[in-house]
Scaffold this active site. Structure first.
Site, PDB file in Angstrom:
ATOM      1  N   HIS A  86       0.825  -1.219   0.000  1.00  0.00           N
ATOM      2  CA  HIS A  86       0.000   0.000   0.000  1.00  0.00           C
ATOM      3  C   HIS A  86       0.858   1.267   0.000  1.00  0.00           C
ATOM      4  O   HIS A  86       0.496   2.272   0.617  1.00  0.00           O
ATOM      5  CB  HIS A  86      -0.943   0.045   1.213  1.00  0.00           C
ATOM      6  CG  HIS A  86      -1.951  -1.063   1.255  1.00  0.00           C
ATOM      7  ND1 HIS A  86      -3.241  -0.914   0.810  1.00  0.00           N
ATOM      8  CD2 HIS A  86      -1.862  -2.340   1.687  1.00  0.00           C
ATOM      9  CE1 HIS A  86      -3.908  -2.050   0.969  1.00  0.00           C
ATOM     10  NE2 HIS A  86      -3.087  -2.931   1.500  1.00  0.00           N
ATOM     11  N   ASN A 159     -10.394  -2.614   2.417  1.00  0.00           N
ATOM     12  CA  ASN A 159     -10.091  -2.548   0.988  1.00  0.00           C
ATOM     13  C   ASN A 159     -11.367  -2.264   0.206  1.00  0.00           C
ATOM     14  O   ASN A 159     -12.458  -2.215   0.787  1.00  0.00           O
ATOM     15  CB  ASN A 159      -9.517  -3.891   0.502  1.00  0.00           C
ATOM     16  CG  ASN A 159      -8.064  -4.101   0.913  1.00  0.00           C
ATOM     17  OD1 ASN A 159      -7.357  -3.155   1.265  1.00  0.00           O
ATOM     18  ND2 ASN A 159      -7.621  -5.334   0.860  1.00  0.00           N
ATOM     19  N   HIS A 350      -4.002   1.007  11.837  1.00  0.00           N
ATOM     20  CA  HIS A 350      -3.792  -0.292  12.486  1.00  0.00           C
ATOM     21  C   HIS A 350      -5.158  -0.900  12.814  1.00  0.00           C
ATOM     22  O   HIS A 350      -5.948  -0.272  13.541  1.00  0.00           O
ATOM     23  CB  HIS A 350      -3.005  -0.065  13.783  1.00  0.00           C
ATOM     24  CG  HIS A 350      -2.584  -1.319  14.465  1.00  0.00           C
ATOM     25  ND1 HIS A 350      -3.127  -2.553  14.222  1.00  0.00           N
ATOM     26  CD2 HIS A 350      -1.637  -1.531  15.397  1.00  0.00           C
ATOM     27  CE1 HIS A 350      -2.554  -3.459  14.969  1.00  0.00           C
ATOM     28  NE2 HIS A 350      -1.637  -2.868  15.702  1.00  0.00           N
ATOM     29  N   TYR A 373       1.006  -4.311  11.902  1.00  0.00           N
ATOM     30  CA  TYR A 373       1.017  -2.878  11.579  1.00  0.00           C
ATOM     31  C   TYR A 373       1.958  -2.071  12.477  1.00  0.00           C
ATOM     32  O   TYR A 373       2.795  -1.310  11.990  1.00  0.00           O
ATOM     33  CB  TYR A 373      -0.412  -2.331  11.590  1.00  0.00           C
ATOM     34  CG  TYR A 373      -1.203  -2.835  10.395  1.00  0.00           C
ATOM     35  CD1 TYR A 373      -1.616  -4.164  10.334  1.00  0.00           C
ATOM     36  CD2 TYR A 373      -1.494  -2.024   9.315  1.00  0.00           C
ATOM     37  CE1 TYR A 373      -2.316  -4.657   9.240  1.00  0.00           C
ATOM     38  CE2 TYR A 373      -2.191  -2.512   8.216  1.00  0.00           C
ATOM     39  CZ  TYR A 373      -2.599  -3.817   8.186  1.00  0.00           C
ATOM     40  OH  TYR A 373      -3.275  -4.305   7.098  1.00  0.00           O
TER      41      TYR A 373
HETATM   42  C1  HEM Z   1      -8.245  -8.262   4.884  1.00  0.00           C
HETATM   43  C2  HEM Z   1      -6.952  -8.172   4.685  1.00  0.00           C
HETATM   44  C3  HEM Z   1      -6.193  -6.887   4.648  1.00  0.00           C
HETATM   45  C4  HEM Z   1      -6.633  -5.614   4.409  1.00  0.00           C
HETATM   46  C5  HEM Z   1      -8.026  -5.141   4.108  1.00  0.00           C
HETATM   47  C6  HEM Z   1      -5.492  -4.739   4.510  1.00  0.00           C
HETATM   48  C7  HEM Z   1      -5.542  -3.371   4.324  1.00  0.00           C
HETATM   49  C8  HEM Z   1      -4.470  -2.540   4.406  1.00  0.00           C
HETATM   50  C9  HEM Z   1      -4.485  -1.138   4.105  1.00  0.00           C
HETATM   51  C10 HEM Z   1      -5.705  -0.336   3.677  1.00  0.00           C
HETATM   52  C11 HEM Z   1      -3.240  -0.669   4.268  1.00  0.00           C
HETATM   53  C12 HEM Z   1      -2.759   0.754   4.006  1.00  0.00           C
HETATM   54  C13 HEM Z   1      -2.977   1.622   5.197  1.00  0.00           C
HETATM   55  C14 HEM Z   1      -2.558   3.030   4.859  1.00  0.00           C
HETATM   56  O1  HEM Z   1      -3.168   3.634   3.963  1.00  0.00           O
HETATM   57  O2  HEM Z   1      -1.606   3.527   5.478  1.00  0.00           O
HETATM   58  C15 HEM Z   1      -2.427  -1.758   4.693  1.00  0.00           C
HETATM   59  C16 HEM Z   1      -1.097  -1.662   4.975  1.00  0.00           C
HETATM   60  C17 HEM Z   1      -0.372  -2.698   5.469  1.00  0.00           C
HETATM   61  N1  HEM Z   1      -0.808  -3.987   5.659  1.00  0.00           N
HETATM   62 FE1  HEM Z   1      -2.621  -4.713   5.335  1.00  0.00          FE
HETATM   63  N2  HEM Z   1      -4.388  -5.479   4.827  1.00  0.00           N
HETATM   64  C18 HEM Z   1      -4.795  -6.796   4.927  1.00  0.00           C
HETATM   65  C19 HEM Z   1      -4.023  -7.859   5.267  1.00  0.00           C
HETATM   66  C20 HEM Z   1      -2.776  -7.733   5.792  1.00  0.00           C
HETATM   67  C21 HEM Z   1      -2.043  -8.785   6.413  1.00  0.00           C
HETATM   68  C22 HEM Z   1      -2.563 -10.220   6.591  1.00  0.00           C
HETATM   69  C23 HEM Z   1      -0.860  -8.260   6.814  1.00  0.00           C
HETATM   70  C24 HEM Z   1       0.286  -8.919   7.516  1.00  0.00           C
HETATM   71  C25 HEM Z   1       0.195  -9.985   8.275  1.00  0.00           C
HETATM   72  C26 HEM Z   1      -0.844  -6.872   6.421  1.00  0.00           C
HETATM   73  C27 HEM Z   1       0.199  -5.996   6.595  1.00  0.00           C
HETATM   74  C28 HEM Z   1       0.219  -4.690   6.211  1.00  0.00           C
HETATM   75  C29 HEM Z   1       1.360  -3.827   6.344  1.00  0.00           C
HETATM   76  C30 HEM Z   1       2.724  -4.240   6.877  1.00  0.00           C
HETATM   77  C31 HEM Z   1       0.982  -2.569   5.877  1.00  0.00           C
HETATM   78  C32 HEM Z   1       1.816  -1.299   5.842  1.00  0.00           C
HETATM   79  C33 HEM Z   1       1.414  -0.470   7.041  1.00  0.00           C
HETATM   80  C34 HEM Z   1       2.236   0.790   7.217  1.00  0.00           C
HETATM   81  O3  HEM Z   1       3.418   0.817   6.848  1.00  0.00           O
HETATM   82  O4  HEM Z   1       1.689   1.751   7.796  1.00  0.00           O
HETATM   83  N3  HEM Z   1      -2.020  -6.578   5.828  1.00  0.00           N
HETATM   84  N4  HEM Z   1      -3.194  -2.889   4.766  1.00  0.00           N
END
Ligand code: HEM
Length: 726
Positions: A86, A159, A350, A373
């Site tokens: 993202h 999402n 988060h 997060y």
């Molecule tokens: C339903 C499943 C998921 C959705 C809807 C989702 C949604 C999102 C969204 C919207 C962001 C961006 C947030 C922003 O705009 O700053 C994000 C970032 C991120 N997601 Fe997810 N995610 C999902 C699953 C996962 C999973 C399973 C993991 C790890 C185990 C993960 C790890 C991360 C990480 C590491 C970031 C970067 C956060 C940051 O640097 O601030 N995500 N996710």
């Protein structure tokens, strides 16, 4: 406006009103005052910002030049790591207001009172690409909302697609590594059309449902303002009596749900990589504030087994025809950030940022996210104090004894940084488990410790079939075309084969259509069933199809903020289009004059008409519809300009509304869409192509028809689109 009284004690930290973020007060406290002169970071006035300190005007630069060193050092460190996923995102401020009290289901303060307005910050994003990648790539869009509530920040990190690729967070790094550029050559950027992605997903049949969505037009939205959002996981609403209900969150855009055409999305990625970011910014800047309604699907705790699938499985959605979505509030985005880095880049969402009244379910994907997060933000934002960055600060008092760390901003007073204590006021002492503050739902759990997946997660295809069955003919065509496109980029034929074999479990007609031009064998459901990761378990959907899964059922939104190109050349007759432009503007559309060059064109009566854009700098892909005005000279001129002809061809190919007036119909001849000769040319019927003689048809009628056709967004059933070489 009323505000909720916080129940927990404050240690006297400055009280910040509940509208501090809405009114920008809190952020303003951190904005830089305008100063007339440049200074160093220490406040020393800089007399000359153009020349470094040298040993003589032609001599070497001196190490002593602390002004030079401070500036270069800061520059050297001005990049921070981008988000692991993202990375490419666009943000905006806004407000949320509930329509009614949700007290029956949740004690969450921001959902109690229609008079309470809660400030929000939203960040939309793509998943796969780097921060500088294009907006319109085929990808899931992140839809993350931070509510600055009186009980702490609540983040709904979702999402624009209601399901996910994987069921357990332990597979997330593999999924992301597979879709990111391949490690040996760093290609392709922001694209899933390559071998490693399809290698992975074909070995993980649980991703099939999500693939149906990402191959659909949901993955190429027309605008961030025109897409739905989903919390995906089941969460819990807990009311004041401690009663729990499962809840799934939805965002429904007021402008309807609309997509680009794939060819258009690809071209936009090159011609305007910021297409979505610009669209959001311009809409807010012009006062056209995007709005979404918050919806909830509520399932009684204990009745989730009646759904027919496991509510904890994030590859499943709850069909709206099974559990209707209740609309409970509205979010309006009404302010652009002041500074992209300070706000959009530094915001830290988060899914574990909760408020009392909302809790998690045991969805294993969500559970893993709860760790990820903060962990990633520690490195992305450089330490443990990123909650103190203005965009991440809550608007209610915050107090604990966590201390120190890189870039600590607050200055705690006194000698006590522990609890319990008697040396300070000691009011924080809390081991009583009192009903105040956040209470975890006391779910009964007595199970063996086990590394396994529940057999109730074994069904991988039934909802992919439901999704397919719910699509219109045009939507099905687009899904088939997307699978073909993506798989045609996959070099290893076995991977292509695995995908069509998996698709045979979704729908054999779909699989057969996809296979047709991929140079592989016909789909074989049995071969898929013999492969690693395949689970021989299929549930029967309670509904055969669900119209809420089709985008075309969710059109609407009228023509507000839609962009209309009016094609100009010398000799144009303004009388033919002026009333139509007025009607469009009254309806909220944005009309732009597009001509062969900037400056002016001469009208038929010799007046000068200002041109907004050229055919080259604003091609048709940046518009929703095209108007070709009357004027014999201008029509002939347009026919001779390749870029103008291409403009109309492309708009036709992308199924946009085209309206030709009087002699303007000549330009349609280049599409092969007319019969007859010269002035007698007659338009052949084509969906969304309007032809009118403004001298005969009442102008009100033309405007009305044109507006109605634009409001349909696209005419996906238009004939001969494939034949157009745009
Ligand atoms: C339903 C499943 C998921 C959705 C809807 C989702 C949604 C999102 C969204 C919207 C962001 C961006 C947030 C922003 O705009 O700053 C994000 C970032 C991120 N997601 Fe997810 N995610 C999902 C699953 C996962 C999973 C399973 C993991 C790890 C185990 C993960 C790890 C991360 C990480 C590491 C970031 C970067 C956060 C940051 O640097 O601030 N995500 N996710």
């Amino acid at each position: 406006m009323t505000s909720i009284k916080r129940k927990s004690a404050s240690n006297g930290a400055a009280q910040i009103s509940d509208n501090a973020k809405t009114k920008q007060l809190q952020l303003e406290a951190f904005t830089e005052p305008k100063a007339p002169l440049l200074t160093t970071n220490q406040g020393l006035q800089i007399p000359d910002n153009h020349n470094s300190l040298k040993a003589g005007p032609r001599g070497p630069t001196l190490l002593e030049d602390f002004i030079l060193r401070e500036k270069i050092t800061h520059f050297d460190h001005e990049r921070i790591p981008e988000r692991a996923v993202h990375a490419r995102g666009s943000g905006a401020h806004g407000v949320f207001k509930p329509y009614k009290s949700m007290v029956q289901y949740t004690s969450a303060g921001f959902l109690q009172d229609p008079d309470i307005e809660t400030p929000v910050f939203v960040r939309f994003s793509t998943v796969a690409g780097q921060a500088g990648s294009a907006d319109t790539v085929r990808d899931v869009r992140g839809f993350a909302v931070k509510f600055y509530t009186q009980e702490g920040n609540y983040d709904l990190v979702g999402n624009n697609i209601p399901v996910f690729f994987i069921q357990d967070a332990i597979k997330f790094p593999d999924l992301v590594h597979a879709v990111k550029p391949e490690p040996h050559n760093g290609m392709p950027q922001a694209a899933s059309a390559h071998d490693t992605f399809w290698d992975f997903v074909t070995l993980m049949p649980e991703s099939t449902h999500m693939l149906m969505w990402t191959m659909s037009d949901r993955a190429i939205p027309r605008s961030l303002r025109m897409m739905e959002g989903f919390g995906i996981h089941a969460f819990r609403f807990i009311n004041a009596q401690g009663v729990s209900h499962f809840v799934k969150f939805h965002w429904k855009p007021k402008l309807g749900v609309h997509s680009l055409a794939w060819d258009e999305a690809q071209k936009l990625a090159g011609k305007d990589a910021d297409f979505h970011r610009r669209d959001l910014w311009e809409a807010i800047d012009s006062g056209n504030f995007p709005e979404w309604e918050l919806g909830v699907q509520i399932v009684d705790e204990g009745k989730e087994s009646e759904l027919g699938f496991d509510i904890l499985d994030s590859t499943k959605l709850i069909p709206e025809s099974q559990v209707p979505v209740q609309l409970v509030g509205k979010m309006t985005l009404n302010r652009n950030p002041e500074n992209f880095f300070a706000e959009t880049e530094q915001v830290a969402f988060h899914p574990g940022h909760l408020v009392p009244g909302i809790d998690f379910s045991n969805d294993p994907l969500l559970q893993g996210r709860l760790f990820s997060y903060t962990d990633t933000q520690l490195s992305r934002l450089g330490g443990a104090n990123f909650h103190e960055i203005p965009i991440n600060r809550g608007v209610c008092p915050m107090h604990n004894f966590q201390r120190d760390g890189i870039h600590r901003m607050t200055i705690p007073k006194g000698r006590v940084a522990y609890e319990p204590n008697t040396l300070a006021n000691g009011t924080e002492f809390r081991v009583d488990g009192a009903a105040q503050g956040f209470q975890s739902y006391p779910e009964q759990i007595e199970s063996p410790k086990i590394r396994a997946r529940s057999p109730s997660f074994d069904d991988h295809f039934s909802q992919a079939t439901l999704f397919w069955n719910s699509q219109t003919t045009a939507e099905k065509d687009h899904i088939v075309a997307a699978f073909r496109f993506e798989l045609s980029k996959v070099e290893v034929p076995d991977i292509r084969q695995r995908m069509v074999d998996n698709l045979a479990h979704v729908d054999i007609k779909l699989a057969t259509r996809v296979f047709a031009n991929l140079g592989i064998s016909p789909p074989d459901a049995k071969a898929a069933a013999g492969r690693l990761g395949f689970r021989d378990y299929r549930i029967t959907n309670k509904v055969a199809s669900d119209e809420a899964l089709s985008m075309l059922g969710k059109s609407g939104g009228g023509v507000k903020t839609r962009k209309i190109a009016i094609l100009l050349a010398d000799g144009v007759e303004p009388a033919t289009f002026k009333p139509i432009v007025q009607a469009l503007t009254n309806a909220g559309a944005v009309c732009k004059f597009v001509g062969p060059h900037l400056g002016t064109v001469s009208t038929a009566s010799g007046k000068q008409l200002a041109v907004d854009h050229t055919f080259g700098n604003m091609p048709s892909i940046m518009f929703d519809a095209v108007l070709i005005p009357g004027g014999a000279q201008s029509a002939t001129a347009l026919c001779a300009i390749g870029d103008a002809v291409h403009f109309v061809l492309e708009a036709y190919k992308h199924c946009k509304t085209i309206c030709a007036l009087n002699e303007g119909v000549k330009l349609l001849a280049s599409l092969g869409l007319t019969a007859g000769k010269n002035a007698e040319q007659v338009a052949l019927p084509a969906a969304g192509v309007l032809v009118a003689d403004a001298r005969k048809v009442p102008e009100g009628q033309i405007s009305q028809d044109f507006i109605a056709a634009i409001a349909q967004h696209r005419h996906w059933d238009r004939a001969n689109v494939e034949a157009v070489p745009a």
